[in-house]
Enzyme design. Structure first.
Site, PDB file in Angstrom:
ATOM      1  N   SER A 153       1.214  -2.539  -1.812  1.00  0.00           N
ATOM      2  CA  SER A 153       2.050  -3.573  -1.187  1.00  0.00           C
ATOM      3  C   SER A 153       1.841  -3.605   0.320  1.00  0.00           C
ATOM      4  CB  SER A 153       3.530  -3.374  -1.530  1.00  0.00           C
ATOM      5  OG  SER A 153       4.125  -2.321  -0.815  1.00  0.00           O
ATOM      6  N   ASP A 154       1.549  -2.454   0.930  1.00  0.00           N
ATOM      7  CA  ASP A 154       1.201  -2.440   2.355  1.00  0.00           C
ATOM      8  C   ASP A 154      -0.053  -3.266   2.615  1.00  0.00           C
ATOM      9  OD1 ASP A 154       3.141  -0.937   3.735  1.00  0.00           O
ATOM     10  OD2 ASP A 154       2.287   0.938   3.039  1.00  0.00           O
ATOM     11  N   TYR A 155      -1.094  -3.016   1.836  1.00  0.00           N
ATOM     12  CA  TYR A 155      -2.366  -3.684   2.076  1.00  0.00           C
ATOM     13  C   TYR A 155      -2.312  -5.168   1.711  1.00  0.00           C
ATOM     14  CZ  TYR A 155      -4.513   0.835   3.008  1.00  0.00           C
ATOM     15  OH  TYR A 155      -4.828   2.055   3.552  1.00  0.00           O
TER      16      TYR A 155
ATOM     17  N   GLY B  61      -0.222  -6.949   4.378  1.00  0.00           N
ATOM     18  CA  GLY B  61      -1.019  -7.074   5.596  1.00  0.00           C
ATOM     19  C   GLY B  61      -2.073  -8.156   5.492  1.00  0.00           C
TER      20      GLY B  61
END
Length: 416
Positions: A176-178, A181
């Site tokens: 979910s971070d990547y 982003g």
């Protein structure tokens, strides 16, 4: 926009991005823009720096504690400065730096930047302001803290990942971070286009002031966006989708199949055409005439049986032998690669998918290349992740205009 922007080639050359985030999502957004040519300046807290500097694995170094390879990857492609945004002088210097920029990326808890007097209303209105948080800038959950795992859980992906009779399993990376982003970088480019390309009205010929944008990207939101038919299926059919493991209830044969040499191969042969090809590769053409296997719907109804037949075949061969036979018969196939497999693969070598990054602490480190690649306007190889405050003089004196004496004084007092 300052004339002193560092250009590294690529379609976004001439743009400047301020990365004031930490960990992964906002820095990754800024890094993607940097790999397309933008000049990225990372702002970190003096004496501490980004959390990723303390995240392993570590490479031993002679002059101190081990060096983080997580930081070497996540911090690449930018210049680094320190500045304490909680102090009035630090806040003032940061504002002066932002006046030279086009994009700002942050992922603090909502309200933090406003408390520091650095929210969107406090900064230039032509700035594209990227805000990443767990639950978004609005709504009842907005103030809650949260990291990657909450994004995949709240966004519905965690419930779909793993075997049906076992607990949910996270992806092997901070997905979910990547993803957030990446979506945020896409939105930033769209906002820049809207700001710079709209131009004066063709009808009125009036001059328009450049207007920036505020991008609200929640970690869970990127997960919602990739849920395929999950939400529509519940809305119209009442289907609550759950974990299916490596198979699909609507398609077979499809699985990660075991091999004789202890690895797994992914074979995707759900369509009738691919199933015929797979049967030929296995030397079992008669399977296509079986009533329980003759259509996709019938194979899906008998998924355990047909997947078991394929698994028995793959278990008798090595991954290379399976790949050779599938490629010969035009069947989609791929081995579940480890890092060692990636480094040894001739296709990845031919495409330069791994490139050496010149890290200022440990020298050349082979890492994943920028992605995707542009044929006519490629960017340069990313620079190595900066040491903490490595470019303080270059930025605070060369860009913002401090004297060296002012820089030394502010550094001694912990502002920089």
């Amino acid at each position: 926009m300052s004339d002193e922007v560092v250009s590294s080639g690529g379609p976004l050359r001439g743009l400047r991005v301020i990365d004031v985030g930490t960990r992964i999502s906002a820095p990754f957004c800024a890094g993607l823009l940097g790999e397309l040519g933008a000049d990225v300046i990372k702002v970190e807290l003096p004496g501490e720096g980004d959390f990723m500097r303390n995240m392993g694995p570590f490479v031993p170094v002679d002059d101190g504690p081990g060096y983080s390879l997580s930081w070497s990857v996540e911090g690449r492609g930018r210049r680094g400065v320190t500045c304490d945004l909680r102090q009035p002088e630090g806040k003032d210097l940061f504002k002066r730096l932002v006046t030279t920029a086009d994009v700002l990326c942050e992922n603090f808890r909502p309200g933090t930047m406003e408390r520091w007097g650095l929210g969107p209303d406090d900064l230039p209105q032509d700035l594209v302001y990227v805000r990443i948080s767990a639950f978004g800038q609005t709504g009842p959950y907005a103030p809650r803290p949260g990291l990657d795992r909450l994004g995949i859980a709240f966004g519905g992906l965690l419930n779909l990942t793993g075997e049906p009779d076992r607990p949910p399993v996270r992806s092997g990376v901070n997905i979910s971070d990547y993803f957030t982003g990446t979506f945020a970088a896409f939105a930033a480019v769209a906002a820049l286009y809207g700001r710079d390309a709209a131009g004066p009205s063709a009808a009125s010929h009036e001059k328009r002031d450049r207007q920036g944008e505020v991008i609200d990207a929640a970690l869970y939101g990127s997960m919602l966006r990739i849920l395929e038919w999950t939400l529509a299926g519940y809305d119209r059919l009442g289907i609550v989708r759950h974990r299916e493991g490596n198979r699909l209830s609507t398609s077979a044969p499809l699985d990660n199949y075991p091999t004789a040499d202890g690895t797994y191969v992914c074979i995707v042969a759900g369509s009738d055409a691919n199933f015929r090809r797979l049967c030929a590769a296995m030397g079992r053409p008669e399977l296509t005439q079986e009533p329980r296997f003759d259509t996709l719907a019938h194979r899906a109804d008998h998924g355990d049986e047909i997947n078991g037949i394929v698994a028995a075949w793959t278990s008798s061969l090595t991954a290379d032998q399976i790949t050779e036979r599938c490629v010969e018969h035009d069947v989609p196939v791929g081995t579940a690669y480890s890092a060692a497999d990636i480094f040894a693969d001739p296709h990845m070598a031919a495409r330069d998918d791994l490139i050496p990054i010149d890290d200022p602490v440990i020298g050349a480190v082979r890492q994943q290349a920028p992605f995707p690649r542009l044929a006519k306007n490629p960017g340069a190889v990313p620079s190595g992740a900066p040491r903490l405050g490595e470019h303080n003089e270059e930025i605070w004196c060369g860009v913002v205009g401090l004297s060296k004496a002012e820089l030394e004084d502010l550094t001694a007092r912990g502002v920089l």
